[in-house]
Motif scaffolding. Structure first.
Motif, PDB file in Angstrom:
ATOM      1  N   ARG A   1       0.837  -1.195   0.000  1.00 38.84           N
ATOM      2  CA  ARG A   1       0.000   0.000   0.000  1.00 38.84           C
ATOM      3  C   ARG A   1       0.878   1.254   0.000  1.00 38.84           C
ATOM      4  NH1 ARG A   1      -2.147   3.303   4.160  1.00 38.84           N
ATOM      5  NH2 ARG A   1      -4.277   4.032   3.744  1.00 38.84           N
ATOM      6  N   GLU A   2       1.908   1.211   0.824  1.00 36.29           N
ATOM      7  CA  GLU A   2       2.821   2.355   0.869  1.00 36.29           C
ATOM      8  C   GLU A   2       3.418   2.624  -0.512  1.00 36.29           C
ATOM      9  OE1 GLU A   2       3.759   4.542   3.450  1.00 36.29           O
ATOM     10  OE2 GLU A   2       1.863   3.708   4.179  1.00 36.29           O
ATOM     11  N   GLU A   3       3.818   1.575  -1.191  1.00 30.50           N
ATOM     12  CA  GLU A   3       4.405   1.710  -2.534  1.00 30.50           C
ATOM     13  C   GLU A   3       3.401   2.353  -3.487  1.00 30.50           C
ATOM     14  OE1 GLU A   3       7.411   0.635  -3.548  1.00 30.50           O
ATOM     15  OE2 GLU A   3       8.078  -0.884  -2.088  1.00 30.50           O
ATOM     16  N   LEU A   4       2.157   1.881  -3.397  1.00 26.05           N
ATOM     17  CA  LEU A   4       1.138   2.400  -4.314  1.00 26.05           C
ATOM     18  C   LEU A   4       0.854   3.880  -4.023  1.00 26.05           C
ATOM     19  CD1 LEU A   4      -1.387  -0.593  -4.334  1.00 26.05           C
ATOM     20  CD2 LEU A   4       0.257   0.006  -6.111  1.00 26.05           C
ATOM     21  N   LEU A   5       0.791   4.206  -2.726  1.00 19.15           N
ATOM     22  CA  LEU A   5       0.520   5.601  -2.375  1.00 19.15           C
ATOM     23  C   LEU A   5       1.673   6.502  -2.837  1.00 19.15           C
ATOM     24  CD1 LEU A   5      -0.997   5.335   1.232  1.00 19.15           C
ATOM     25  CD2 LEU A   5      -2.194   5.603  -0.934  1.00 19.15           C
ATOM     26  N   LYS A   6       2.888   5.999  -2.676  1.00 18.13           N
ATOM     27  CA  LYS A   6       4.054   6.778  -3.074  1.00 18.13           C
ATOM     28  C   LYS A   6       4.019   7.045  -4.588  1.00 18.13           C
ATOM     29  CE  LYS A   6       8.625   5.719  -2.968  1.00 18.13           C
ATOM     30  NZ  LYS A   6       9.602   4.682  -2.622  1.00 18.13           N
ATOM     31  N   ALA A   7       3.687   5.994  -5.341  1.00 15.09           N
ATOM     32  CA  ALA A   7       3.643   6.138  -6.795  1.00 15.09           C
ATOM     33  C   ALA A   7       2.546   7.113  -7.197  1.00 15.09           C
ATOM     34  CB  ALA A   7       3.402   4.765  -7.433  1.00 15.09           C
ATOM     35  N   THR A   8       1.390   6.997  -6.550  1.00  7.58           N
ATOM     36  CA  THR A   8       0.288   7.899  -6.872  1.00  7.58           C
ATOM     37  C   THR A   8       0.664   9.340  -6.568  1.00  7.58           C
ATOM     38  OG1 THR A   8      -1.196   6.124  -6.234  1.00  7.58           O
ATOM     39  CG2 THR A   8      -2.175   8.292  -6.522  1.00  7.58           C
ATOM     40  N   ALA A   9       1.284   9.514  -5.407  1.00  6.37           N
ATOM     41  CA  ALA A   9       1.674  10.866  -5.015  1.00  6.37           C
ATOM     42  C   ALA A   9       2.602  11.466  -6.062  1.00  6.37           C
ATOM     43  CB  ALA A   9       2.362  10.825  -3.652  1.00  6.37           C
TER      44      ALA A   9
ATOM     45  N   LYS B   1       1.416  12.310  -0.107  1.00  6.76           N
ATOM     46  CA  LYS B   1       0.999  10.929   0.094  1.00  6.76           C
ATOM     47  C   LYS B   1      -0.091  10.819   1.159  1.00  6.76           C
ATOM     48  CE  LYS B   1       3.535   7.646   2.002  1.00  6.76           C
ATOM     49  NZ  LYS B   1       4.327   6.992   2.774  1.00  6.76           N
ATOM     50  N   ASP B   2       0.004  11.685   2.146  1.00  3.85           N
ATOM     51  CA  ASP B   2      -0.933  11.584   3.264  1.00  3.85           C
ATOM     52  C   ASP B   2      -2.344  12.006   2.890  1.00  3.85           C
ATOM     53  OD1 ASP B   2       1.204  10.798   4.729  1.00  3.85           O
ATOM     54  OD2 ASP B   2       1.675  12.829   5.443  1.00  3.85           O
ATOM     55  N   SER B   3      -2.475  12.696   1.761  1.00  4.77           N
ATOM     56  CA  SER B   3      -3.814  13.172   1.400  1.00  4.77           C
ATOM     57  C   SER B   3      -4.587  12.125   0.608  1.00  4.77           C
ATOM     58  CB  SER B   3      -3.696  14.454   0.555  1.00  4.77           C
ATOM     59  OG  SER B   3      -3.139  14.114  -0.713  1.00  4.77           O
ATOM     60  N   LEU B   4      -3.951  10.970   0.375  1.00  2.00           N
ATOM     61  CA  LEU B   4      -4.582   9.982  -0.511  1.00  2.00           C
ATOM     62  C   LEU B   4      -5.362   8.930   0.265  1.00  2.00           C
ATOM     63  CD1 LEU B   4      -1.521   9.447  -2.861  1.00  2.00           C
ATOM     64  CD2 LEU B   4      -3.625  10.693  -3.419  1.00  2.00           C
ATOM     65  N   VAL B   5      -6.420   8.445  -0.360  1.00  2.80           N
ATOM     66  CA  VAL B   5      -7.111   7.274   0.172  1.00  2.80           C
ATOM     67  C   VAL B   5      -7.253   6.263  -0.954  1.00  2.80           C
ATOM     68  CG1 VAL B   5      -8.412   8.403   2.001  1.00  2.80           C
ATOM     69  CG2 VAL B   5      -9.361   8.315  -0.312  1.00  2.80           C
ATOM     70  N   ILE B   6      -7.563   5.023  -0.555  1.00  2.00           N
ATOM     71  CA  ILE B   6      -7.742   3.967  -1.551  1.00  2.00           C
ATOM     72  C   ILE B   6      -9.203   3.568  -1.603  1.00  2.00           C
ATOM     73  CG2 ILE B   6      -7.118   1.600  -2.172  1.00  2.00           C
ATOM     74  CD1 ILE B   6      -4.424   1.999  -0.998  1.00  2.00           C
ATOM     75  N   GLY B   7      -9.714   3.516  -2.819  1.00  2.00           N
ATOM     76  CA  GLY B   7     -11.073   3.018  -3.007  1.00  2.00           C
ATOM     77  C   GLY B   7     -11.008   1.805  -3.920  1.00  2.00           C
ATOM     78  N   ASP B   8     -12.118   1.444  -4.498  1.00  2.00           N
ATOM     79  CA  ASP B   8     -12.166   0.280  -5.356  1.00  2.00           C
ATOM     80  C   ASP B   8     -11.291   0.476  -6.596  1.00  2.00           C
ATOM     81  OD1 ASP B   8     -12.841  -1.948  -6.815  1.00  2.00           O
ATOM     82  OD2 ASP B   8     -14.780  -1.174  -7.440  1.00  2.00           O
ATOM     83  N   ARG B   9     -10.150  -0.168  -6.648  1.00  2.00           N
ATOM     84  CA  ARG B   9      -9.208  -0.124  -7.759  1.00  2.00           C
ATOM     85  C   ARG B   9      -8.847   1.300  -8.165  1.00  2.00           C
ATOM     86  NH1 ARG B   9     -12.860  -3.237 -11.585  1.00  2.00           N
ATOM     87  NH2 ARG B   9     -14.347  -2.594 -10.002  1.00  2.00           N
ATOM     88  N   ARG B  10      -8.736   2.143  -7.207  1.00  2.00           N
ATOM     89  CA  ARG B  10      -8.412   3.533  -7.506  1.00  2.00           C
ATOM     90  C   ARG B  10      -7.836   4.201  -6.279  1.00  2.00           C
ATOM     91  NH1 ARG B  10      -9.744   7.775 -11.109  1.00  2.00           N
ATOM     92  NH2 ARG B  10      -9.965   9.689  -9.921  1.00  2.00           N
TER      93      ARG B  10
END
Lengths: 924, 196
Positions: A597-605, A612-621
């Motif tokens: 999850r950390e990796e995915l958030l980092k990539a998204t950021a 990174k802290d402003s992100l949340v995870i939803g259904d495949r997004r």
């Protein structure tokens, strides 16, 4: 062209990645399900029990939803491969020669005639394989086949591999064994005495010259208060042994592959212990063995020992160079057993004038059969697992497990806790009858609070007992029924308490290995592969682990695949026992998923250029919480994270926190969390025949958080079924000469659909602080309360207290006749029907209940709570261990000399000296 | 138990002659199968025709795991001589699904928790499919009567009964059970496919 947009859109300006697997049924991701997101994270799910450490990980994907088992389609199509379904070309059929004698020395075995039969490829006996194994490292007492003595009817003597079954059976008939018959012991009381030929030569230490395998003595608390109790209940119990009755007989396939490595295909709950035992017996390193867990057709504890037949298959396959398959007949399953111990339990419960449980005295003699199996643990569990959920003034326990010449007892659902729980709950019911108070009120006024310590030093975290009792009372309409139903119709209550994972792993290691480890691998396709060694035995552990990962990563469970079969590919897991899998494996899976999850958030950021802290995870997004339009799809984030490194992998592990006391045996029964349950059972008893029929059960179980309510309900109902069998019909019957009379499913009475009452499962969620998303166990604990609930209901129906299980009509009618004689009644229909007029004490209880309810609620929500030790109810300071403030507060694990002058039954095991056992003619 | 008696062994069933056997199993023709003339159907199905979905639980007709349909009627294959079924039509659990379309009872067994360890499941499924063939809206009593010969140690039967009701609902609504091989979840949602 107009188009309807159903879900989130791709962030404008970003190029979509190529779409592997596109064309799916659900092209749009769903909105985050706010009903599944807790209030503290901005969702709508109420949190009356406070927050959980995993709350921020919730994506609303699958936790808490009724989820079909991930492997169920294999099962419903007949494609699931169980032990006997593993068919390797060129296979041989293995069969086992078993002892016809209870106890005998093997003088010689002549296999020459059998070996001469065409089609017989190998015959092995115990002589060549003398290494010991066993599930507990401290009590290895089993051989692949009998080396010098057979210890029960059905003990393994030799094994044969042949081209087909008929030839193998013919070979067994031609093996000549010369036995010297020894005097067997079937009565567990006799095993307490010294004998000339103890069943086991246990090497270095021996408890006298007796057959005592394990003895336990424990005293906790202030025994002054117990000496003059206000009311006491004393009962001597007899519990028959029961078998797991799983539908799949044991089966095993062994295959030495061209690489020189062994693959053992076996339906095992605990593949890791088999792995270790194989290495011991075959004398090859563990890395040369792959244990493949097939689908398991029911375990319930009965497939958790490493078994001799598994060794035999490997031995035969090694000798012949061909795959060998051994499948049991049903009677062999009964002779292998490892079911619940037959036991004799003396249970005394004492209550003071304030309706507090000032003392519990338990003496449990348990019949271990011919081998140690899990015996050390069982002996402790018979005592320590009934010291909660109540606050107790003192606890005295003496337990002994003895060897007898019967098929070995072992672990079975509710391991060690079931019988003594039944006895103590009946004791409490009896006392409530004497005190003229309501038994539910009595229990509600004597519960330990959340985050407390039991009398034996167990750490209670979450406890949903109060809610269980209150919800059951309401659901079953208790006030209108209890002691108010007509003769022959009754209702009863029973409670349960069980560990959620054993705090100490069996193979304790100074290297501090974790209890559970889970690996994740995600490649470009986006599907998640979970590697875990947790053994799915039908309880749904694969599903729970998949759900946990699905929840954290926000991917649907269809995208998750669980690889849990081969020891080659799964990290070591200690297996499916002690109700540990959900708690420990899901925790390990969550920590592995957090890394991804950390990796995915980092990539998204990085892609979206946001924090990174402003992100949340939803259904495949993955998107910004405050502006959901800014974000990327799961696959895009994944591909970004994979840049320059390929598949993402991670590993997560779980280890229990340090806890518990330091006295001998303090670790037995320690668990990171405990489950609680309360059942009410409504029964009809025909006073004229003694036939008992359970008509409805209300079953409340505190599982912390139901990760998969479908499975939790299935476990609750299934537990009721198994417990009802033990309380009403099931029994391993031994005849006068000690032979097992019913080793088949015709005479061993498992309840059919007609005997099964309606069960109303009530899930109570206490939100455990350390459990995965708050979860605790739901597999074994739900069995415990059904036994006492039914027994107490029988009392409510006809006023007769049973002290022997199962309650078969003949036994019950004997008691009815006896009572008629005492009361001088002609017809059983004139038996007095129990009634209840509340005494003064009821008010005391109700007042205390209200106080305690407030106390509990406060302790649940206040994170800066003070410690609470058992003993507070008896006037001790709650924050200091009672032994530190009261010199009369005993904490002892060895009997005093005074006790030994008048020991109770199992306690008499302590009369023996622990000695170095000397063989005959050995002067050293 | 094999090999436990000290007395000279007299086989209960003397070894039979070899015989040729044929049947239609799950719509597939099995011809010229070479079996012992006294072979039990369960053994023939498992060992000679590869129908491993038929399970052996007790060998005594008590557990129901080995149930199959013989000409549409549920029978225990462990108590049936293979010779009796020569030329007949046999349906095992493997024959319930229509290709990748599961039978409604298979679908609902999975969804309602009718199957936990799954070992007794094949027996239940064939018995229930026969029940649903005759009666597409059975009540609790009819369901219990139909499955009284099947033992399940995991579920306590309750979720099995629920599964039967759910399957009956599907049958009555004439809803199609979807093809199990269609695409599952798309890992790349949110892109408007119409646009492309």
């Amino acid at each position: 062209m107009s188009k309807e947009i159903k879900g989130y859109r791709q962030q404008p300006g970003k190029l979509p990645f190529a779409k592997p697997g596109s064309g799916g049924r659900e092209p749009f991701s769903k909105l985050r399900d706010l009903e599944m997101i807790p209030e503290s994270e901005g969702g709508k799910r109420p949190q009356p029990k406070g927050k959980n450490r995993h709350d921020h990980l919730l994506t609303g994907s699958s936790v808490g939803k009724r989820t079909p088992l991930v492997d169920s389609n294999w099962k419903v199509t007949g494609q699931a491969k169980y032990g006997d379904d593993i068919r390797i070309p060129n296979e041989l059929i293995g069969r086992i020669l078993r002892s016809p004698h209870h106890y005998a020395r093997i003088r010689s075995i002549d296999t020459s005639e059998a070996e001469a039969i065409p089609g017989v490829l190998a015959i092995e006996t115990g002589q060549q394989h003398t290494d010991l194994f066993g599930v507990l490292p401290v009590t290895k007492d089993e051989h692949a086949m009998a080396v010098d003595k057979v210890r029960h009817v059905g003990d393994l003597v030799a094994c044969v591999a042949a081209e087909n079954e008929a030839t193998a059976l013919e070979a067994l008939r031609k093996i000549k064994v010369d036995y010297e018959i020894l005097k067997p012991i079937h009565n567990m009381k006799k095993s307490l005495d010294n004998v000339e030929e103890p069943i086991h030569d246990r090497g270095k230490y021996h408890i006298g010259q007796s057959n005592v395998q394990k003895r336990v003595f424990q005293e906790f608390g202030n025994f002054e208060g117990m000496k003059k109790p206000h009311a006491s209940s004393k009962e001597k119990w007899k519990f028959a042994g029961v078998n797991h009755g799983f539908t799949e007989p044991h089966a095993v396939v062994a295959n030495w592959e061209p690489s020189g490595r062994l693959t053992l295909y076996t339906p095992q709950q605990v593949p890791h212990y088999v792995h270790r035992s194989l290495a011991d017996v075959l004398k090859i390193p563990m890395h040369q063995i792959n244990v493949h867990r097939t689908f398991v057709g029911g375990g319930f504890g009965g497939k958790s020992d490493p078994f001799p037949h598994e060794m035999c298959a490997a031995i035969l396959a090694r000798k012949t160079g061909r795959p060998v398959r051994i499948t049991f007949d049903r009677d062999e399953v009964f002779y292998t057993n490892r079911g619940r111990h037959p036991s004799q339990i003396e249970m005394n419960v004492h209550v003071d004038d304030n309706a507090r449980i000032c003392g519990i005295e338990t003496d449990a003699l348990i019949d271990g059969g011919a081998f140690a199996s899990f015996g050390h643990v069982t002996t402790y569990y018979n005592g320590v697992l009934h010291t909660a959920p109540y606050e107790i003034g003192s606890f005295h326990y003496t337990g002994a497990r003895v060897w007898t010449n019967k098929p070995a007892s072992g672990a079975m659902r509710g391991h060690g806790a079931v019988n003594s729980r039944c006895a103590v709950e009946l004791g409490i019911d009896d006392i409530c009858t004497q005190l003229e108070v309501d038994p539910i009120s009595f229990r509600l006024a004597n519960l330990l609070p959340p985050h407390s310590s039991t009398i034996t030093g167990f750490r209670i975290t979450s406890i949903g007992m109060r809610e269980c009792l209150e919800r059951v009372r309401e659901a079953c309409d208790w006030e209108q029924k209890f002691r108010k139903l007509p003769l022959g119709h009754g209702i009863g209550i029973g409670c349960g308490f069980f560990i959620s994972g054993s705090g100490l792993p069996i193979h304790w290691d100074p290297n501090k290995f974790p209890h559970a480890t889970v690996h994740l691998k995600i490649d470009m396709d986006g599907g998640v592969t979970i590697h875990t060694g947790a053994a799915d035995i039908g309880q749904g552990s694969d599903t729970v682990v998949a759900q946990s990962v699905s929840e954290v990563l926000g991917v649907p469970i269809e995208m998750i695949r669980v690889k849990s079969r081969d020891s080659d590919t799964s990290p070591v897991d200690l297996g499916s026992y002690s109700s540990r899998v959900t708690f420990m494996n899901a925790n390990a899976a969550i920590s592995a998923a957090i890394e991804i999850r950390e990796e995915l958030l980092k990539a998204t950021a990085e892609i979206c250029n946001v924090s990174k802290d402003s992100l949340v995870i939803g259904d495949r997004r993955i998107y910004q919480k405050k502006d959901p339009a800014v974000g990327v799809s799961y696959l895009e984030a994944l591909h970004k994270a994979q840049e320059d490194r390929g598949a993402l992998v991670s590993s997560g592990a779980y280890r229990t926190p340090p806890m518990g006391g330091v006295h001998k045996g303090a670790a037995a029964g320690l668990a990171p969390a405990y489950s609680f349950s309360a059942y009410a059972a409504e029964v009809k008893v025909d006073p004229e025949t003694g036939i008992t029929k359970v008509i409805k059960v209300w079953a409340a179980h505190d599982c912390g958080r139901a990760l998969n309510p479908l499975s939790v309900e299935g476990q609750i109902i299934g537990s009721c079924h198994m417990g009802l069998g033990q309380v009403l019909t099931e029994e391993m019957k031994y005849g006068r000469n000690g032979s097992l009379l019913n080793p088949n499913l015709l005479d061993y009475k498992i309840p059919t659909v007609h005997e099964m009452p309606e069960v109303v499962p009530i899930i109570v969620e206490s939100n455990d602080p350390e459990g995965p998303f708050g979860a605790k166990e739901a597999g074994e604990g739900p069995l415990l309360p059904i036994l006492p609930a039914v027994c107490n209901a029988v009392y409510d129906a006809i006023g007769i207290r049973t002290n022997e299980l199962p309650i078969t009509p003949d036994k019950l009618y004997k008691q009815i006749e006896k009572k008629m004689k005492v009361l001088d009644i002609k017809s059983p229909l004139d038996l007095p029907n129990p009634t209840l007029e509340h005494s003064e004490l009821q008010k005391t209880l109700d007042e205390r209940t209200i106080q305690h309810r407030n106390r509990d609620q406060e302790r649940k929500l206040n994170t800066e709570r003070e410690p609470y030790y058992n003993g507070t109810l008896f006037g001790k300071v709650s924050t200091i261990p009672p032994e530190e403030q009261d010199e009369n507060w005993t904490l002892s694990v060895t009997p005093s000399e005074e006790y030994l002058t008048k020991p109770r039954l199992a306690g008499s095991a302590w009369k023996h000296q622990e000695v170095r056992y000397m063989k005959k003619g050995d002067d050293a | 138990m094999s090999g436990m008696s000290n007395t000279p062994h007299v086989p209960m069933i003397p070894t039979g002659e070899k015989a040729s056997w044929n049947a239609i199993i799950n719509s597939r023709i099995f011809d010229n199968i070479n079996i012992d003339s006294n072979a039990i159907l369960l053994d023939v199905l498992r060992d000679s025709t590869g129908m491993l979905g038929v399970k052996r639980g007790c060998d005594l007709g008590t557990c129901g795991c080995c149930a199959v349909l013989i000409d549409g009627v549920p029978k225990l294959s462990c108590l049936t001589l293979a010779a009796e079924t020569k030329g007949k039509e046999i349906t095992t659990v493997e024959g319930l699904a229509d290709g990748a379309h599961l039978h409604p009872i298979q679908k609902t067994f999975a969804e309602c928790g009718g199957s936990q360890c799954g070992f007794c499941t094949p027996g239940f499924l064939v018995v229930i499919s026969a029940l649903l063939n005759e009666n597409n809206n059975p009540d609790d009593k009819e369901i219990k009567d139909a499955i009284e010969g099947n033992l399940c140690r995991c579920t306590g039967y309750q979720q099995i009964i629920e599964s039967v009701h759910a399957a009956a609902n599907i049958l009555n609504s004439k809803e199609e059970v979807e093809d199990n091989t269609t695409a599952k979840i798309d890992p790349h949602p949110g892109i408007d496919r119409v646009q492309e």
